[in-house]
Write a protein that holds these residues in place. Structure first.
Motif, PDB file in Angstrom:
ATOM      1  N   GLN A 249       0.743  -1.099  -0.331  1.00 36.63           N
ATOM      2  CA  GLN A 249       0.481   0.148  -0.103  1.00 36.63           C
ATOM      3  C   GLN A 249       0.479   1.178  -0.090  1.00 36.63           C
ATOM      4  N   ALA A 250       1.717   1.305   0.381  1.00 38.01           N
ATOM      5  CA  ALA A 250       3.068   2.576   0.705  1.00 38.01           C
ATOM      6  C   ALA A 250       3.451   2.304  -0.376  1.00 38.01           C
ATOM      7  N   PHE A 251       3.719   1.201  -1.346  1.00 38.95           N
ATOM      8  CA  PHE A 251       4.550   1.246  -2.623  1.00 38.95           C
ATOM      9  C   PHE A 251       3.468   1.903  -3.626  1.00 38.95           C
ATOM     10  N   MET A 252       2.309   1.563  -3.604  1.00 38.96           N
ATOM     11  CA  MET A 252       0.979   1.844  -4.293  1.00 38.96           C
ATOM     12  C   MET A 252       0.832   3.658  -4.683  1.00 38.96           C
ATOM     13  N   LYS A 253       1.607   3.964  -3.443  1.00 36.40           N
ATOM     14  CA  LYS A 253       0.992   5.538  -2.683  1.00 36.40           C
ATOM     15  C   LYS A 253       1.972   6.394  -3.997  1.00 36.40           C
ATOM     16  N   ALA A 254       3.434   5.725  -3.964  1.00 33.87           N
ATOM     17  CA  ALA A 254       4.687   6.630  -3.896  1.00 33.87           C
ATOM     18  C   ALA A 254       4.079   6.633  -5.278  1.00 33.87           C
ATOM     19  N   PHE A 255       3.863   5.451  -6.226  1.00 36.27           N
ATOM     20  CA  PHE A 255       4.162   4.729  -7.472  1.00 36.27           C
ATOM     21  C   PHE A 255       3.323   6.352  -8.015  1.00 36.27           C
ATOM     22  N   ILE A 256       1.731   6.608  -7.735  1.00 38.38           N
ATOM     23  CA  ILE A 256       0.967   7.339  -8.241  1.00 38.38           C
ATOM     24  C   ILE A 256       1.980   8.774  -8.591  1.00 38.38           C
ATOM     25  N   GLU A 257       2.348   9.099  -7.396  1.00 40.31           N
ATOM     26  CA  GLU A 257       2.747  10.464  -7.141  1.00 40.31           C
ATOM     27  C   GLU A 257       4.217  10.237  -8.296  1.00 40.31           C
ATOM     28  N   GLN A 258       4.443   8.840  -8.557  1.00 44.46           N
ATOM     29  CA  GLN A 258       5.588   9.360  -9.978  1.00 44.46           C
ATOM     30  C   GLN A 258       5.060   9.087 -10.954  1.00 44.46           C
ATOM     31  N   VAL A 259       3.812   8.839 -11.203  1.00 46.11           N
ATOM     32  CA  VAL A 259       3.375   9.021 -12.678  1.00 46.11           C
ATOM     33  C   VAL A 259       2.663   9.629 -12.591  1.00 46.11           C
ATOM     34  N   LYS A 260       2.364  10.454 -11.687  1.00 49.64           N
ATOM     35  CA  LYS A 260       1.781  12.255 -11.944  1.00 49.64           C
ATOM     36  C   LYS A 260       2.949  13.091 -11.944  1.00 49.64           C
ATOM     37  N   ASP A 261       4.058  13.162 -11.624  1.00 52.79           N
ATOM     38  CA  ASP A 261       5.306  13.840 -11.800  1.00 52.79           C
ATOM     39  C   ASP A 261       6.014  13.736 -12.665  1.00 52.79           C
ATOM     40  N   VAL A 262       6.271  12.666 -13.181  1.00 55.89           N
ATOM     41  CA  VAL A 262       7.009  12.513 -14.020  1.00 55.89           C
ATOM     42  C   VAL A 262       7.540  13.204 -15.728  1.00 55.89           C
ATOM     43  N   GLY A 263       6.354  13.451 -16.067  1.00 60.70           N
ATOM     44  CA  GLY A 263       6.754  14.911 -17.058  1.00 60.70           C
ATOM     45  C   GLY A 263       6.597  14.129 -18.191  1.00 60.70           C
ATOM     46  N   VAL A 264       6.645  12.747 -18.708  1.00 58.29           N
ATOM     47  CA  VAL A 264       6.725  11.953 -19.748  1.00 58.29           C
ATOM     48  C   VAL A 264       5.745  12.902 -20.947  1.00 58.29           C
ATOM     49  N   PHE A 265       4.857  13.626 -20.466  1.00 59.49           N
ATOM     50  CA  PHE A 265       3.928  13.862 -21.624  1.00 59.49           C
ATOM     51  C   PHE A 265       4.779  14.614 -23.072  1.00 59.49           C
ATOM     52  N   SER A 266       6.421  15.729 -21.867  1.00 55.69           N
ATOM     53  CA  SER A 266       6.740  16.214 -22.577  1.00 55.69           C
ATOM     54  C   SER A 266       8.063  15.518 -23.882  1.00 55.69           C
ATOM     55  N   ASN A 267       7.936  14.506 -23.372  1.00 56.26           N
ATOM     56  CA  ASN A 267       8.769  13.551 -23.928  1.00 56.26           C
ATOM     57  C   ASN A 267       8.535  12.162 -24.591  1.00 56.26           C
ATOM     58  N   PRO A 268       7.647  12.195 -26.176  1.00 58.46           N
ATOM     59  CA  PRO A 268       7.239  11.302 -26.780  1.00 58.46           C
ATOM     60  C   PRO A 268       7.594   9.956 -26.993  1.00 58.46           C
ATOM     61  N   ALA A 269       9.264   9.497 -26.851  1.00 61.71           N
ATOM     62  CA  ALA A 269       9.217   8.363 -26.873  1.00 61.71           C
ATOM     63  C   ALA A 269       9.283   7.628 -25.933  1.00 61.71           C
ATOM     64  N   LYS A 270       9.642   8.526 -24.773  1.00 55.95           N
ATOM     65  CA  LYS A 270       9.477   7.989 -23.338  1.00 55.95           C
ATOM     66  C   LYS A 270       8.158   7.874 -22.764  1.00 55.95           C
ATOM     67  N   LEU A 271       7.360   7.849 -23.243  1.00 58.24           N
ATOM     68  CA  LEU A 271       5.917   8.103 -23.593  1.00 58.24           C
ATOM     69  C   LEU A 271       5.554   7.069 -23.707  1.00 58.24           C
ATOM     70  N   TYR A 272       6.157   6.592 -25.304  1.00 53.11           N
ATOM     71  CA  TYR A 272       5.551   5.269 -26.266  1.00 53.11           C
ATOM     72  C   TYR A 272       6.207   4.219 -24.992  1.00 53.11           C
ATOM     73  N   GLY A 273       7.139   4.209 -24.302  1.00 52.55           N
ATOM     74  CA  GLY A 273       7.695   3.493 -23.997  1.00 52.55           C
ATOM     75  C   GLY A 273       6.826   2.453 -22.972  1.00 52.55           C
ATOM     76  N   LEU A 274       7.199   4.280 -22.312  1.00 53.69           N
ATOM     77  CA  LEU A 274       5.707   3.264 -20.881  1.00 53.69           C
ATOM     78  C   LEU A 274       4.314   2.873 -21.449  1.00 53.69           C
ATOM     79  N   ALA A 275       3.746   3.418 -22.332  1.00 59.34           N
ATOM     80  CA  ALA A 275       2.242   2.757 -23.000  1.00 59.34           C
ATOM     81  C   ALA A 275       2.136   1.111 -23.003  1.00 59.34           C
ATOM     82  N   ASP A 276       3.828   1.201 -23.815  1.00 62.54           N
ATOM     83  CA  ASP A 276       3.707   0.304 -23.968  1.00 62.54           C
ATOM     84  C   ASP A 276       5.096  -1.187 -23.162  1.00 62.54           C
ATOM     85  N   ALA A 277       4.911  -0.792 -22.187  1.00 66.54           N
ATOM     86  CA  ALA A 277       4.371  -1.634 -21.157  1.00 66.54           C
ATOM     87  C   ALA A 277       3.931  -1.569 -20.550  1.00 66.54           C
ATOM     88  N   ALA A 278       3.050  -0.081 -20.528  1.00 66.19           N
ATOM     89  CA  ALA A 278       1.594  -0.779 -19.333  1.00 66.19           C
ATOM     90  C   ALA A 278       1.033  -1.703 -20.203  1.00 66.19           C
TER      91      ALA A 278
END
Length: 364
Positions: A249-278
């Motif tokens: 539960q503690a890890f999930m909360k950290a994970f949620i915040e990491q996803v919101k703060d990572v700033g991937v939407f300005s980096n299409p290549a990283k965003l695609y890699g994340l979407a593919d992995a997800a």
């Protein structure tokens, strides 16, 4: 145990409204799967990746397998999602143990998204909980008999996703809108694509079985370490599954915040890699098995931050007949399910003086 109703309706993926059942099907732990959907939302903005990401998604038609013998579908704007982490040892997951021909639900969380989709409650169900498992039909159409005092995680093992959903619905009296499953390898790859998850430990964690060795302090965990943390059991708290749930539960909360703060939407290549992995990491129900449907689902979760997620463990006590198992506290469990069914906050009294695992605060 709460008896099931004989009627039910399928629910909408993206509108937040519960919808009537359709004759035909359409063509994730705010948790791993929920965050995966948020990533897909951004990735889907790149039109050329639709086909590729759609091909990653392999859905399971829960509605068709369960039919109409389900709890009533209450149209109050909320959503209920069963998120399972599978402990299958097949394929790449064989690195985490011997493949014995089956899989069990290593992690189980009921995610209730309240009307308005600004906050959520998460109820973790210990895998060692002894329950009355209902009769099920597995994915091959084979009948699976009911069983008294069965471990909760055997529902997935003997009957697959539909049996796991049916078991949760039988316990709670609440119809699940969606089902999302995440496996070991998918989880690890998603964390690595994200760039790790930052957590703080208040004491050392050394666990030979999960191969985790962390000193007190702040760490950015890679995929392998993150998987080790959410699997750690014997070296924290009282060594029970309840302590491991507190780490998860503690890890999930950290994970949620990491996803919101990572700033991937300005980096299409990283965003695609994340979407593919997800999209490779999850196995959703058939109403979320396309990028378009996951987009709608993600929009419904995008306003929920970690501070608006209330996480509890199903109220249980250690089984007097077997201290390695737990049993639900009937009155307090009913409080939890009644609150969610009514789209209300879970009262503090529901989890007072229950078994905890004694690992709270080890990870922040």
């Amino acid at each position: 145990m709460t008896e099931q109703s004989t009627s039910g309706r399928a629910r909408g993926a993206g509108s937040g409204r519960r919808r009537k059942q359709r004759a035909k099907r359409r063509k994730a732990p705010i948790l791993i799967a929920g965050a995966a959907a948020v990533l897909v939302l951004g990735g889907a903005g790149l039109g050329y990746v639709y086909f590729k990401l759609d091909g990653n998604l392999k859905g399971v038609d829960i509605n068709a397998q369960l039919g109409t013998e389900r709890p009533v579908d209450v149209d109050n704007g909320s959503l209920d999602i069963l998120v399972l982490g599978s402990d299958s040892r097949s394929g790449d997951n064989g690195a985490y143990g011997k493949d014995e021909g089956g899989a069990r639900s290593d992690t189980a969380m009921v995610v209730h998204v309240y009307e308005g989709h600004k906050k959520a409650s998460v109820v973790s169900i210990p895998r060692d909980t002894l329950i009355d498992r209902p009769a099920c039909t597995d994915e091959k159409g084979t009948a699976v008999p009911a069983e008294h005092r069965a471990m909760f995680n055997t529902a997935y093992e003997v009957g697959g996703p539909a049996c796991a959903v049916k078991t949760v619905e039988s316990m709670s009296g609440i119809r699940m809108d969606h089902y999302i499953e995440v496996d070991f390898t998918g989880f690890k790859k998603l964390i690595d694509e994200l760039g790790g998850v930052e957590i703080t430990t208040t004491r050392a964690i050394e666990d030979s079985k999960s191969h985790l060795d962390l000193t007190p302090g702040t760490h950015t965990l890679d995929g392998e370490q993150s998987l080790g943390l959410v699997r750690t059991r014997k070296s924290v708290g009282d060594g029970s599954d309840l302590g491991r749930i507190q780490l998860q539960q503690a890890f999930m909360k950290a994970f949620i915040e990491q996803v919101k703060d990572v700033g991937v939407f300005s980096n299409p290549a990283k965003l695609y890699g994340l979407a593919d992995a997800a999209t490779k990491a999850i196995r959703p129900d058939s109403e979320l098995d396309s990028v378009q449907e996951l987009m709608g689902f993600a929009k419904g979760l995008s306003g929920i931050g970690a501070q608006n997620v209330h996480m509890v463990t199903l109220p249980v006590e250690y089984d007097p007949r077997d201290p390695n198992r737990v049993v639900p506290l009937e009155a307090q469990s009913k409080q939890v399910w009644k609150a969610l069914k009514g789209d209300l906050p879970i009262p503090a009294s529901a989890t007072k003086d229950t078994a905890t695992g004694q690992a709270g605060g080890v990870v922040k």
